[in-house]
Design a protein around this motif. Structure first.
Motif, PDB file in Angstrom:
ATOM      1  N   HIS A  83      -0.147  34.248  49.304  1.00 29.14           N
ATOM      2  CA  HIS A  83      -1.192  33.744  50.234  1.00 29.14           C
ATOM      3  C   HIS A  83      -1.356  34.303  51.577  1.00 29.14           C
ATOM      4  O   HIS A  83      -0.385  35.303  51.835  1.00 29.14           O
ATOM      5  CB  HIS A  83      -0.425  32.291  50.469  1.00 29.14           C
ATOM      6  N   PHE A 107      -4.391  33.026  48.281  1.00 22.76           N
ATOM      7  CA  PHE A 107      -4.785  31.746  49.037  1.00 22.76           C
ATOM      8  C   PHE A 107      -4.545  31.445  50.254  1.00 22.76           C
ATOM      9  O   PHE A 107      -3.681  32.131  50.743  1.00 22.76           O
ATOM     10  CB  PHE A 107      -4.187  30.497  48.118  1.00 22.76           C
ATOM     11  N   GLU A 155      -1.011  27.948  52.268  1.00 24.53           N
ATOM     12  CA  GLU A 155       0.204  27.764  51.513  1.00 24.53           C
ATOM     13  C   GLU A 155       1.080  27.045  52.651  1.00 24.53           C
ATOM     14  O   GLU A 155       2.252  26.388  52.039  1.00 24.53           O
ATOM     15  CB  GLU A 155       0.738  29.126  50.863  1.00 24.53           C
ATOM     16  N   SER A 207      -0.818  23.692  50.717  1.00 17.97           N
ATOM     17  CA  SER A 207      -1.947  24.051  49.664  1.00 17.97           C
ATOM     18  C   SER A 207      -3.001  23.443  49.435  1.00 17.97           C
ATOM     19  O   SER A 207      -3.842  23.819  48.279  1.00 17.97           O
ATOM     20  CB  SER A 207      -1.122  24.943  48.439  1.00 17.97           C
ATOM     21  N   GLY A 223      -6.793  26.686  49.183  1.00 13.48           N
ATOM     22  CA  GLY A 223      -5.617  26.593  48.834  1.00 13.48           C
ATOM     23  C   GLY A 223      -5.104  26.576  47.365  1.00 13.48           C
ATOM     24  O   GLY A 223      -6.109  26.498  46.492  1.00 13.48           O
ATOM     25  N   ALA A 224      -3.841  27.078  47.216  1.00 12.50           N
ATOM     26  CA  ALA A 224      -3.665  27.193  45.495  1.00 12.50           C
ATOM     27  C   ALA A 224      -3.513  25.989  44.783  1.00 12.50           C
ATOM     28  O   ALA A 224      -3.646  25.685  43.325  1.00 12.50           O
ATOM     29  CB  ALA A 224      -2.211  27.485  45.545  1.00 12.50           C
ATOM     30  N   ASP A 225      -3.678  24.778  45.475  1.00  8.61           N
ATOM     31  CA  ASP A 225      -3.719  23.475  44.920  1.00  8.61           C
ATOM     32  C   ASP A 225      -5.223  23.025  44.681  1.00  8.61           C
ATOM     33  O   ASP A 225      -5.715  21.612  44.478  1.00  8.61           O
ATOM     34  CB  ASP A 225      -2.865  22.379  45.444  1.00  8.61           C
ATOM     35  N   ILE A 230       3.503  28.872  45.871  1.00  5.97           N
ATOM     36  CA  ILE A 230       2.207  28.581  45.264  1.00  5.97           C
ATOM     37  C   ILE A 230       2.460  28.328  43.656  1.00  5.97           C
ATOM     38  O   ILE A 230       1.833  28.155  42.705  1.00  5.97           O
ATOM     39  CB  ILE A 230       1.044  29.348  45.392  1.00  5.97           C
TER      40      ILE A 230
END
Length: 432
Positions: free
Chosen positions: A86, A265, A268, A272, A277-279, A385
């Motif tokens: 991130h 990303f 975080e 996220s 973001g990772a989500d 993440i």
């Protein structure tokens, strides 16, 4: 230790340059992209049709970058090897109406981003950097990398109990930096100042994403210069190592059984949950489009994802000499001891036994020692993440990183050898 894993101070020197040149996620991904461009990667736009040609490619979206390399003759169902990281760090970010002040002081209104060690931002010379959105729909990066702001601490003479009771900071009242003198607050002063700094006409900026940063440069520390002090190691250290590893693999010319990927990303530190973001959908979208661009079907996509492994690389906690009791008594990661494997049975980290075996194999091939981190049972465990990536995309994920001190401080501390050891392990993982 193999020759490949011996300490390369040049790598750490380059990390320090990367940290200094990346005061924001936007600068970090621009600098990563520049390094990848030199390794032959080319940027592709998400709005364009993609082709399945071989070579290195990357997409930028805000403060996130996803880069991947397609080997010659890669089948549509070829799995991926992903290094995840991130780009964001806790800091003070400028509010929509930034110009404020009181009692003859001109100040900037800021909001707390993430979970910083707030005391570390006091009495520190701060610059200002970020992204300016322009009237014509384009953006411009700006970096005022000189002493511009300061959050002044209250003198001990006016808070006699601070030594006994500890420092207590109100996030709204006590962390607004000063940047000049004046009895009149003039809306638009800060943005006009930044327009001048960026060489823009007045009124050209219509939006902004701005944040503070310490202007003190990274530096070697210690009797033998075996430590590095600097900002934003959490987690630009991993972004830098992942970028170096991917560039090295792409230029090595060897055969690859996987498609190597870097996914760095934003957001975080705040959960996220954003488009960068990772989500969010970014990684899944890029990997799927890569499969389909090579003529793949949904079945090929499913096969590729089933064989994919992600190393979620983020900084972790080195044993603290003054607070060793806060650590698990049998797990004391040390700086310059090699990267750490993060384990938590409650899935705050995504590592399981199979993932450990993958990471152990990569480290063994690279001649890199590694350590294990697990939290003290009496303390809550942080997260990364890693679990998000595993759950969202259904891919095997392993949490790793580099052990540091002063995490979430404006200035963190790591071992000078560990960044290079991490990069070697990541390179071995991407090219098994």
């Amino acid at each position: 230790m193999s020759a490949a894993a011996r300490f390369d101070r040049g790598h750490t020197d380059d990390l320090m340059s990367f940290l200094a040149a990346s005061p924001t996620p936007y600068h970090a991904v621009a600098n990563a992209a520049e390094r990848l461009e030199k390794a032959g990667f080319r940027q592709v736009a998400e709005t364009d049709a993609w082709d399945g040609t071989s070579g290195g490619k990357y997409v930028l979206r805000g403060g996130a970058i996803v880069a991947w390399y397609v080997p010659e003759g890669a089948a549509a169902h070829t799995p991926f090897r992903v290094v995840g990281a991130h780009t964001d760090s806790p800091n003070l970010r400028v509010k929509p109406r930034p110009d404020t002040g009181a009692h003859g002081w001109r100040q900037i209104a800021v909001e707390i981003y993430g979970g910083p060690l707030m005391n570390s931002w006091l009495d520190r010379d701060l610059g200002l950097a970020g992204r300016l959105s322009l009237r014509d729909g384009t953006t411009r990066l700006v970096d005022v990398d000189r002493p511009l702001l300061r959050v002044p601490q209250l003198a001990i003479h006016m808070d006699r109990n601070v030594s006994a009771d500890g420092l207590k900071l109100d996030k709204q009242r006590h962390l607004q930096p000063v940047w000049g003198l004046g009895d009149t607050v003039r809306d638009g002063d800060l943005i006009a100042f930044l327009e001048d700094e960026a060489g823009l006409a007045r009124g050209e900026v219509t939006g902004w994403d701005l944040m503070t940063h310490s202007v003190e440069p990274p530096a070697y520390l210690g009797r033998d210069r075996e430590l590095v002090a600097g900002p934003r190691m959490d987690n630009l250290l991993s972004v830098h190592a992942g970028t170096a590893a991917l560039a090295a693999v792409a230029t090595s010319g060897g055969e690859l059984p996987y498609l190597p990927v870097l996914a760095a990303f934003d957001h975080e530190e705040t959960g996220s949950q954003s488009d960068t973001g990772a989500d969010g959908p970014l990684l899944g979208s890029v990997l799927e489009r890569s499969v389909f661009a090579r003529g793949g079907t949904y079945e090929d996509r499913a096969r590729a994802f089933a064989g994919t492994v992600c190393l979620s690389s983020d900084t972790g906690h080195a044993v603290h000499p003054n607070y060793a009791e806060r650590h698990d008594p049998t797990h004391h990661p040390r700086v310059n001891g090699g990267p750490i494997l993060k384990v938590n049975v409650n899935n705050r980290y995504a590592t399981d036994g199979s993932g450990r075996a993958v990471f152990a194999a990569a480290c063994e091939k690279a001649g890199v020692p590694f350590q294990t981190f697990v939290s003290n049972n009496s303390m809550p465990c942080g997260t990364t993440i890693g679990p998000i990536t595993a759950a969202r995309h259904g891919i095997s994920t392993v949490d790793i990183g580099v052990a540091i001190l002063s995490m979430h401080s404006a200035r963190e501390l790591c071992g000078a050898e560990d960044p290079h050891l991490l990069a070697n392990a990541l390179g071995s993982f991407l090219q098994p």
